[in-house]
Write a protein that holds these residues in place. Structure first.
Motif, PDB file in Angstrom:
ATOM      1  N   PRO A  37      29.451 -41.562  57.589  1.00 46.03           N
ATOM      2  CA  PRO A  37      29.253 -43.008  57.463  1.00 46.03           C
ATOM      3  C   PRO A  37      30.498 -43.769  56.967  1.00 46.03           C
ATOM      4  O   PRO A  37      30.573 -44.983  57.123  1.00 46.03           O
ATOM      5  CB  PRO A  37      28.112 -43.124  56.447  1.00 46.03           C
ATOM      6  N   ASP A  38      31.455 -43.059  56.408  1.00 43.45           N
ATOM      7  CA  ASP A  38      32.646 -43.719  55.844  1.00 43.45           C
ATOM      8  C   ASP A  38      33.698 -43.932  56.932  1.00 43.45           C
ATOM      9  O   ASP A  38      34.259 -42.976  57.468  1.00 43.45           O
ATOM     10  CB  ASP A  38      33.215 -42.865  54.717  1.00 43.45           C
ATOM     11  N   GLU A  39      33.968 -45.204  57.256  1.00 41.31           N
ATOM     12  CA  GLU A  39      34.928 -45.498  58.328  1.00 41.31           C
ATOM     13  C   GLU A  39      36.338 -45.049  57.988  1.00 41.31           C
ATOM     14  O   GLU A  39      37.121 -44.729  58.884  1.00 41.31           O
ATOM     15  CB  GLU A  39      34.912 -46.990  58.711  1.00 41.31           C
ATOM     16  N   HIS A  40      36.683 -44.960  56.720  1.00 37.38           N
ATOM     17  CA  HIS A  40      38.016 -44.476  56.341  1.00 37.38           C
ATOM     18  C   HIS A  40      38.170 -42.990  56.671  1.00 37.38           C
ATOM     19  O   HIS A  40      39.220 -42.559  57.145  1.00 37.38           O
ATOM     20  CB  HIS A  40      38.281 -44.723  54.850  1.00 37.38           C
ATOM     21  N   VAL A  41      37.116 -42.241  56.425  1.00 39.74           N
ATOM     22  CA  VAL A  41      37.125 -40.816  56.748  1.00 39.74           C
ATOM     23  C   VAL A  41      37.175 -40.644  58.261  1.00 39.74           C
ATOM     24  O   VAL A  41      37.934 -39.810  58.784  1.00 39.74           O
ATOM     25  CB  VAL A  41      35.891 -40.108  56.140  1.00 39.74           C
ATOM     26  N   ARG A  42      36.378 -41.437  58.996  1.00 43.59           N
ATOM     27  CA  ARG A  42      36.393 -41.341  60.454  1.00 43.59           C
ATOM     28  C   ARG A  42      37.767 -41.720  61.009  1.00 43.59           C
ATOM     29  O   ARG A  42      38.289 -41.059  61.904  1.00 43.59           O
ATOM     30  CB  ARG A  42      35.303 -42.234  61.080  1.00 43.59           C
ATOM     31  N   PHE A  43      38.369 -42.775  60.469  1.00 42.73           N
ATOM     32  CA  PHE A  43      39.696 -43.202  60.921  1.00 42.73           C
ATOM     33  C   PHE A  43      40.697 -42.057  60.780  1.00 42.73           C
ATOM     34  O   PHE A  43      41.414 -41.727  61.723  1.00 42.73           O
ATOM     35  CB  PHE A  43      40.148 -44.424  60.117  1.00 42.73           C
ATOM     36  N   ALA A  44      40.742 -41.448  59.605  1.00 38.20           N
ATOM     37  CA  ALA A  44      41.671 -40.334  59.362  1.00 38.20           C
ATOM     38  C   ALA A  44      41.359 -39.151  60.283  1.00 38.20           C
ATOM     39  O   ALA A  44      42.278 -38.527  60.828  1.00 38.20           O
ATOM     40  CB  ALA A  44      41.601 -39.905  57.896  1.00 38.20           C
ATOM     41  N   ALA A  45      40.090 -38.860  60.490  1.00 39.42           N
ATOM     42  CA  ALA A  45      39.713 -37.752  61.368  1.00 39.42           C
ATOM     43  C   ALA A  45      40.106 -38.051  62.809  1.00 39.42           C
ATOM     44  O   ALA A  45      40.594 -37.167  63.530  1.00 39.42           O
ATOM     45  CB  ALA A  45      38.216 -37.482  61.261  1.00 39.42           C
ATOM     46  N   TYR A  46      39.915 -39.294  63.247  1.00 35.19           N
ATOM     47  CA  TYR A  46      40.328 -39.663  64.602  1.00 35.19           C
ATOM     48  C   TYR A  46      41.836 -39.499  64.770  1.00 35.19           C
ATOM     49  O   TYR A  46      42.305 -38.983  65.783  1.00 35.19           O
ATOM     50  CB  TYR A  46      39.943 -41.106  64.927  1.00 35.19           C
ATOM     51  N   LEU A  47      42.586 -39.943  63.784  1.00 34.83           N
ATOM     52  CA  LEU A  47      44.046 -39.792  63.876  1.00 34.83           C
ATOM     53  C   LEU A  47      44.441 -38.325  63.956  1.00 34.83           C
ATOM     54  O   LEU A  47      45.332 -37.968  64.731  1.00 34.83           O
ATOM     55  CB  LEU A  47      44.745 -40.462  62.687  1.00 34.83           C
ATOM     56  N   ASP A  48      43.775 -37.492  63.178  1.00 33.77           N
ATOM     57  CA  ASP A  48      44.054 -36.052  63.244  1.00 33.77           C
ATOM     58  C   ASP A  48      43.759 -35.510  64.637  1.00 33.77           C
ATOM     59  O   ASP A  48      44.570 -34.781  65.214  1.00 33.77           O
ATOM     60  CB  ASP A  48      43.227 -35.283  62.210  1.00 33.77           C
ATOM     61  N   GLU A  49      42.592 -35.844  65.166  1.00 31.22           N
ATOM     62  CA  GLU A  49      42.198 -35.353  66.495  1.00 31.22           C
ATOM     63  C   GLU A  49      43.148 -35.880  67.571  1.00 31.22           C
ATOM     64  O   GLU A  49      43.569 -35.131  68.454  1.00 31.22           O
ATOM     65  CB  GLU A  49      40.763 -35.777  66.824  1.00 31.22           C
ATOM     66  N   LEU A  50      43.493 -37.157  67.505  1.00 32.53           N
ATOM     67  CA  LEU A  50      44.398 -37.743  68.498  1.00 32.53           C
ATOM     68  C   LEU A  50      45.790 -37.125  68.403  1.00 32.53           C
ATOM     69  O   LEU A  50      46.471 -36.971  69.415  1.00 32.53           O
ATOM     70  CB  LEU A  50      44.455 -39.268  68.327  1.00 32.53           C
ATOM     71  N   GLY A  51      46.203 -36.773  67.205  1.00 33.18           N
ATOM     72  CA  GLY A  51      47.511 -36.158  67.028  1.00 33.18           C
ATOM     73  C   GLY A  51      47.602 -34.750  67.576  1.00 33.18           C
ATOM     74  O   GLY A  51      48.689 -34.256  67.858  1.00 33.18           O
TER      75      GLY A  51
END
Length: 157
Positions: free
Chosen positions: A10-24
């Motif tokens: 539910p935390d958009e900050h955690v999702r943002f960081a996870a998305y950046l990791d996956e995209l990287g």
């Protein structure tokens, strides 16, 4: 972690960081699909921000080389329904043209975003830097361009 697992947080900050990791870490053949899945996040602003950061990171690494054009065409199709992201890719193409001294139109640069003007003002194309020192949109852009010219010993008269 996959996008479905990320979406459960539910935390958009955690999702943002996870998305950046996956995209990287995404392999080239899977990049379009992953970008599309990230853009389905219910927090559209956060999702676009993650994809924007990814596009900037990839474009910065690719723009000088031959792989850039194909990647940019593919990514443009992936973000076609997201005008800001599509615009950023168009601006990367203009930055590439200016930096590599390919054909470009001064009016396009003068009409571009503050982001592109500032990036170009700190760049290497003397013609573009001189133009931005005179007619950049903001004082910061004009000052950045003048400083770049001063460092090259090309101060405006």
């Amino acid at each position: 972690m996959n996008v479905h697992e990320i979406l459960r947080n539910p935390d958009e900050h955690v999702r943002f960081a996870a998305y950046l990791d996956e995209l990287g870490l995404v392999a080239d053949p899977d990049e379009v699909d992953l970008v599309g899945r990230v853009l389905t996040d219910p927090d559209r602003t956060m999702a676009r921000s993650a994809v924007l950061r990814h596009l900037d990171r990839r474009a910065d690494g690719l723009y000088p080389g031959p792989a850039y054009d194909g990647w940019a065409r593919t990514m443009t199709q992936a973000v076609i329904d997201h005008p800001f992201l599509a615009q950023r890719l168009r601006e990367w193409a203009l930055f590439r043209a200016v930096t590599l001294e390919l054909p470009w139109q001064p009016d396009e640069l003068l009409a571009s975003s503050n982001w592109l003007q500032l990036k170009t003002a700190a760049g290497t194309n003397t013609e573009a830097i001189e133009m931005l020192a005179e007619a950049g949109r903001t004082r910061r852009i004009r000052n950045t361009a003048r400083t770049a010219l001063d460092h090259r010993g090309l101060a405006l008269d």
